[in-house]
Design an enzyme around this catalytic site. Structure first.
Site, PDB file in Angstrom:
ATOM      1  N   LYS A 188       0.840  -1.203   0.000  1.00  0.00           N
ATOM      2  CA  LYS A 188       0.000   0.000   0.000  1.00  0.00           C
ATOM      3  C   LYS A 188       0.880   1.260   0.000  1.00  0.00           C
ATOM      4  CE  LYS A 188      -3.368  -2.903   0.095  1.00  0.00           C
ATOM      5  NZ  LYS A 188      -4.322  -3.321   1.080  1.00  0.00           N
TER       6      LYS A 188
HETATM    7  C1  LIG Z   1      -5.293  -4.457   1.459  1.00  0.00           C
HETATM    8  C2  LIG Z   1      -6.751  -4.261   1.570  1.00  0.00           C
HETATM    9  C3  LIG Z   1      -7.491  -4.645   2.697  1.00  0.00           C
HETATM   10  C4  LIG Z   1      -6.897  -5.436   3.814  1.00  0.00           C
HETATM   11  O1  LIG Z   1      -5.805  -4.834   4.378  1.00  0.00           O
HETATM   12  P1  LIG Z   1      -4.932  -5.600   5.498  1.00  0.00           P
HETATM   13  O2  LIG Z   1      -4.225  -4.473   6.166  1.00  0.00           O
HETATM   14  O3  LIG Z   1      -4.020  -6.514   4.742  1.00  0.00           O
HETATM   15  O4  LIG Z   1      -5.865  -6.318   6.387  1.00  0.00           O
HETATM   16  C5  LIG Z   1      -8.837  -4.343   2.743  1.00  0.00           C
HETATM   17  N1  LIG Z   1      -9.435  -3.709   1.737  1.00  0.00           N
HETATM   18  C6  LIG Z   1      -8.782  -3.342   0.619  1.00  0.00           C
HETATM   19  C7  LIG Z   1      -9.512  -2.619  -0.455  1.00  0.00           C
HETATM   20  C8  LIG Z   1      -7.422  -3.618   0.509  1.00  0.00           C
HETATM   21  O5  LIG Z   1      -6.771  -3.276  -0.603  1.00  0.00           O
END
Ligand SMILES: *Cc1c(COP(=O)(O)O)cnc(C)c1O
Length: 386
Positions: A188
């Site tokens: 991210k």
């Molecule tokens: C990455 C992601 C999540 C989950 O994130 P984590 O921190 O890995 O639990 C949830 N929603 C979206 C849209 C994502 O891209």
């Protein structure tokens, strides 16, 4: 292989994590509140709760909004499964709203049509999770207006969108929602290794989420049912979890957050280059909704399959074989076997399924060099020309 996304860690990041390791607190110390303050400062929200993942943040957000058995959560099929699973964790049922074919986000018109129908049937949702896919904000004004008319709560899943803006407001301001969730997974925009956060302008929701983050336990006498027994005393007043973020993660988050605008503007520079250099190819480039600034977690192209001789899968495989670490975000959630067992099937959400038939996420990350990007562009051009 040029990955589709990856973290960017500096010596300052490393130094801050090492200093936490040498300090008194590895968890439940000063770094988590400092990280939460950085999130508040960046977004303008009144409250921020750092947790161990966005998945946990979505779960405590749903619990704080009192989603439970007999309730319904709606979200988009084009998202990571966590945006839907949070409803199931609470015992609620889940349904989907098809995407807008231009933005790939939950379509407000489809939402309205489904709400009209659901009202007649007595199956209105209690919570709608709006996902800002690729970092592009959803049409929050339209969704917010519908939430007032039909009485549902809004969670923004902004896992892709930190650092972006909607109508000049930073994503996370919660102006058009009850709670906004961020993810800090390494792919991210900002990372804490694993991590997430829930932001809100409601003190009541923030207090509830703080309880659910840590076992449902409080040391606040105002919330206790009995008089304190002494300095050791705490009360469990609800059923919560251990979703806490560590001090190491939060310290990394603090130094990463200091580079947020740099991260997002670098992504925009890359997107501008992609837009220019891919313009002549038989593909559809990302659409930018007016009055928004994307966090640009992802750069998704769609193959114009009627203009090329190769299949979607062939182009994808050839890119990977040529060292371009493309990906596909996402397999429509309703087509996952677990969701199909609930009765969802092919054909339920045609725009989402059409997106899935030709979308490819090209590499996009802060430290991507122009040489790497040119490699992606030339390989893609070659593969589509042949
Ligand atoms: C990455 C992601 C999540 C989950 O994130 P984590 O921190 O890995 O639990 C949830 N929603 C979206 C849209 C994502 O891209």
């Amino acid at each position: 292989m040029i990955p589709y996304g990856k973290q960017d860690i500096t010596q300052a990041d490393i130094d801050s994590v090492v200093s936490v390791l040498k300090s008194s607190f590895l968890t439940q110390g000063p770094q988590v509140p400092a990280f939460e303050n950085a999130l508040i400062k960046a977004t303008g929200a009144d409250h921020a709760l750092a947790v161990n993942s966005a998945t946990s943040a979505l779960h405590i957000a749903c619990l704080a909004l009192e989603l439970g058995q007999g309730d319904i959560l709606w979200t988009t099929p084009i998202t990571f499964v966590a945006s839907a699973n949070c409803g199931l964790y609470c015992g609620a049922s889940v349904d989907f709203v098809d995407i807008d074919p231009a933005t790939y986000n939950l379509c407000p018109k489809a939402l309205e049509q489904k709400l009209v129908h659901a009202k007649k049937e007595g199956v209105l949702p209690k919570v709608v999770v709006a996902v800002h896919l690729c970092g592009q904000p959803c049409d929050m004004k339209a969704i917010h207006a519908l939430s007032i008319q039909y009485g549902f709560k809004i969670i923004e899943d902004a896992s892709h969108a930190i650092g972006g803006r909607y109508l000049k407001q930073p994503i996370g301001s919660c102006v058009y929602s009850d709670i906004t969730v961020f993810s800090f997974h390494p792919v991210k925009i900002v990372t804490t290794a694993e991590g997430g956060a829930a932001l809100t302008n409601s003190k009541a929701l923030a207090d509830k989420m703080a309880l659910y983050r840590s076992h449902g336990i409080t040391r606040d006498e105002a919330l206790m049912e009995n008089a304190s027994h002494g300095g050791w005393y705490y009360e469990q007043i609800d059923l919560g979890f251990n979703y806490r973020m560590t001090e190491l993660q939060a310290a990394l988050g603090v130094t990463q957050m200091s580079r947020l605008s740099e991260f997002v503007s670098a992504r925009h520079q890359l997107a501008i280059r992609y837009n220019e250099k891919l313009a002549e190819l038989p593909i559809t480039l990302p659409y930018q909704l007016a009055n928004t600034y994307s966090g640009l977690h992802l750069y998704v192209i769609r193959l114009n399959l009627n203009e090329i001789t190769k299949t979607h899968k062939a182009v994808f495989d050839e890119l990977r074989e040529n060292g371009i670490g493309v990906n596909l975000h996402y397999i429509p959630v309703h087509l996952q076997p677990y969701y199909q067992r609930m009765g969802f099937k092919h054909g339920d959400f045609p725009n989402a399924e059409s997106y899935y038939s030709n979308a490819i996420s090209l590499p996009m990350f802060h430290s991507m060099t122009h040489e790497q990007q040119d490699e992606v562009i030339s390989k893609l051009t070659l593969i589509l020309d042949a």
